[in-house]
Write an enzyme that holds these catalytic residues in place. Structure first.
Site, PDB file in Angstrom:
ATOM      1  N   LYS A 148       0.816  -1.224   0.000  1.00 17.12           N
ATOM      2  CA  LYS A 148       0.000   0.000   0.000  1.00 17.12           C
ATOM      3  C   LYS A 148       0.847   1.270   0.000  1.00 17.12           C
ATOM      4  CE  LYS A 148      -2.142  -0.681   3.931  1.00 17.12           C
ATOM      5  NZ  LYS A 148      -1.760  -1.976   4.504  1.00 17.12           N
ATOM      6  N   ARG A 208      10.780  -1.754  11.235  1.00 13.12           N
ATOM      7  CA  ARG A 208       9.666  -1.398  12.118  1.00 13.12           C
ATOM      8  C   ARG A 208       9.503  -2.423  13.241  1.00 13.12           C
ATOM      9  NH1 ARG A 208       4.678   0.103   8.281  1.00 13.12           N
ATOM     10  NH2 ARG A 208       3.666  -1.122   9.894  1.00 13.12           N
ATOM     11  N   ARG A 264      -1.194  -8.853  12.989  1.00 11.00           N
ATOM     12  CA  ARG A 264      -1.710  -7.837  12.042  1.00 11.00           C
ATOM     13  C   ARG A 264      -2.556  -8.494  10.961  1.00 11.00           C
ATOM     14  NH1 ARG A 264       3.828  -5.554  10.587  1.00 11.00           N
ATOM     15  NH2 ARG A 264       2.820  -4.308   8.987  1.00 11.00           N
TER      16      ARG A 264
HETATM   17  P1  ADP Z   1       0.510  -2.054   7.898  1.00 12.41           P
HETATM   18  O1  ADP Z   1       1.824  -2.224   7.251  1.00 12.41           O
HETATM   19  O2  ADP Z   1       0.208  -3.117   8.942  1.00 12.41           O
HETATM   20  O3  ADP Z   1      -0.618  -1.858   6.941  1.00 12.41           O
HETATM   21  P2  ADP Z   1       0.493   0.763   8.833  1.00 12.41           P
HETATM   22  O4  ADP Z   1       1.827   1.373   8.662  1.00 12.41           O
HETATM   23  O5  ADP Z   1      -0.574   1.183   7.875  1.00 12.41           O
HETATM   24  O6  ADP Z   1       0.675  -0.813   8.870  1.00 12.41           O
HETATM   25  O7  ADP Z   1      -0.044   1.020  10.327  1.00 12.41           O
HETATM   26  C1  ADP Z   1       0.748   0.713  11.450  1.00 12.41           C
HETATM   27  C2  ADP Z   1      -0.100   0.650  12.710  1.00 12.41           C
HETATM   28  O8  ADP Z   1      -0.722   1.932  12.926  1.00 12.41           O
HETATM   29  C3  ADP Z   1      -1.265  -0.339  12.668  1.00 12.41           C
HETATM   30  O9  ADP Z   1      -0.881  -1.656  13.022  1.00 12.41           O
HETATM   31  C4  ADP Z   1      -2.218   0.291  13.693  1.00 12.41           C
HETATM   32  O10 ADP Z   1      -1.819   0.022  15.022  1.00 12.41           O
HETATM   33  C5  ADP Z   1      -2.045   1.784  13.445  1.00 12.41           C
HETATM   34  N1  ADP Z   1      -3.023   2.282  12.423  1.00 12.41           N
HETATM   35  C6  ADP Z   1      -2.730   2.838  11.218  1.00 12.41           C
HETATM   36  N2  ADP Z   1      -3.856   3.158  10.550  1.00 12.41           N
HETATM   37  C7  ADP Z   1      -4.892   2.790  11.356  1.00 12.41           C
HETATM   38  C8  ADP Z   1      -6.310   2.843  11.239  1.00 12.41           C
HETATM   39  N3  ADP Z   1      -6.905   3.346  10.146  1.00 12.41           N
HETATM   40  N4  ADP Z   1      -7.055   2.360  12.263  1.00 12.41           N
HETATM   41  C9  ADP Z   1      -6.485   1.869  13.363  1.00 12.41           C
HETATM   42  N5  ADP Z   1      -5.164   1.761  13.545  1.00 12.41           N
HETATM   43  C10 ADP Z   1      -4.355   2.234  12.554  1.00 12.41           C
END
Ligand code: ADP
Length: 222
Positions: free
Chosen positions: A26, A167, A178
């Site tokens: 993404k 990370r 996740r």
């Molecule tokens: P991923 O690589 O898991 O898609 P992100 O970088 O988008 O991770 O997000 C990292 C963390 O930030 C998530 O695991 C969550 O804890 C928090 N987070 C990000 N966006 C959201 C959201 N829309 N709702 C709830 N938590 C979020």
């Protein structure tokens, strides 16, 4: 005075959501798409990490969710998003990482309309492989991969020379959590947007695919 001859209607800004499981690419695709279209890339994951890095009161309160791979509560993340999105509503945006629950999708509808939701479909095996090799720049956020998207100088960002880091949530047990959270809380969003005719699917089974080719595919869909 009669109205002038030029059209009064403004060109509508493009508003795109990039949706998919963790590790589906993404962030990588959204940032490249943002450059091609010249509109901002907004990542709630990056906004969350920024609050934590700056150790703001909010950052301290949400750190436990992010480091364990669970979701930040809807009300908090929606407030964080609203603050960032406010200045971009007129320009358009590529939104990534939000919505992650049907509740958030409904909140987003109240904030703004969305033109297209790009749904990235990636097998779990590719996800786990990719996340365990992921690196990110501390300074500009660019994403690398130790196997498939290496920086020119190990540990340094090609774009800004910043230090690359792994990370905390990219460890095997947090990755599994996740993915579980994604299946339970986030996947129902696919039906939500499908029923509104906004969903565009991208299949991505090849772990070594060039990100620019995926962005080409996305460009054709939007
Ligand atoms: P991923 O690589 O898991 O898609 P992100 O970088 O988008 O991770 O997000 C990292 C963390 O930030 C998530 O695991 C969550 O804890 C928090 N987070 C990000 N966006 C959201 C959201 N829309 N709702 C709830 N938590 C979020």
């Amino acid at each position: 005075m009669p109205s002038p001859w030029y059209p009064s209607a403004e060109v509508e800004p493009v508003k795109i959501v990039i949706f998919g499981p963790p590790g589906s690419g993404k962030g990588t695709y959204a940032s490249r798409l943002s450059k091609r279209l010249g509109i901002p890339h907004i990542s709630t994951g990056d906004l969350v990490r920024e609050e934590i890095r700056n150790q703001t009161p909010l950052g301290k309160a949400i750190e436990k969710y992010s480091s364990s791979g669970t979701l930040v509560p809807d009300e908090i993340i929606t407030e964080i998003l609203k603050k960032r999105l406010a200045s971009e509503l007129l320009k358009g945006f590529i939104l990534e990482g939000y919505p992650r629950t049907v509740g958030q999708a409904m909140e987003l509808e109240k904030i703004t309309k969305v033109d297209t939701v790009v749904n990235l479909n990636v097998p779990d095996s590719v996800i786990v492989d990719r996340l365990s090799a992921r690196l990110q720049c501390k300074t500009c956020g660019t994403i690398y991969n130790e196997k498939t998207l290496k920086p020119r100088i190990p540990g340094k960002c090609d774009k800004c020379g910043g230090e690359l880091f792994r990370r905390v949530d990219d460890q095997p047990e947090v990755i599994r959590e996740r993915l579980k959270v994604y299946r339970e809380a986030s996947e129902p969003i696919v039906n939500f947007y499908w029923s509104k005719n906004l969903l565009k699917d991208i299949r991505n089974d090849d772990p070594n695919v060039d990100p620019e080719r995926v962005v080409d595919q996305i460009m054709k869909l939007i």
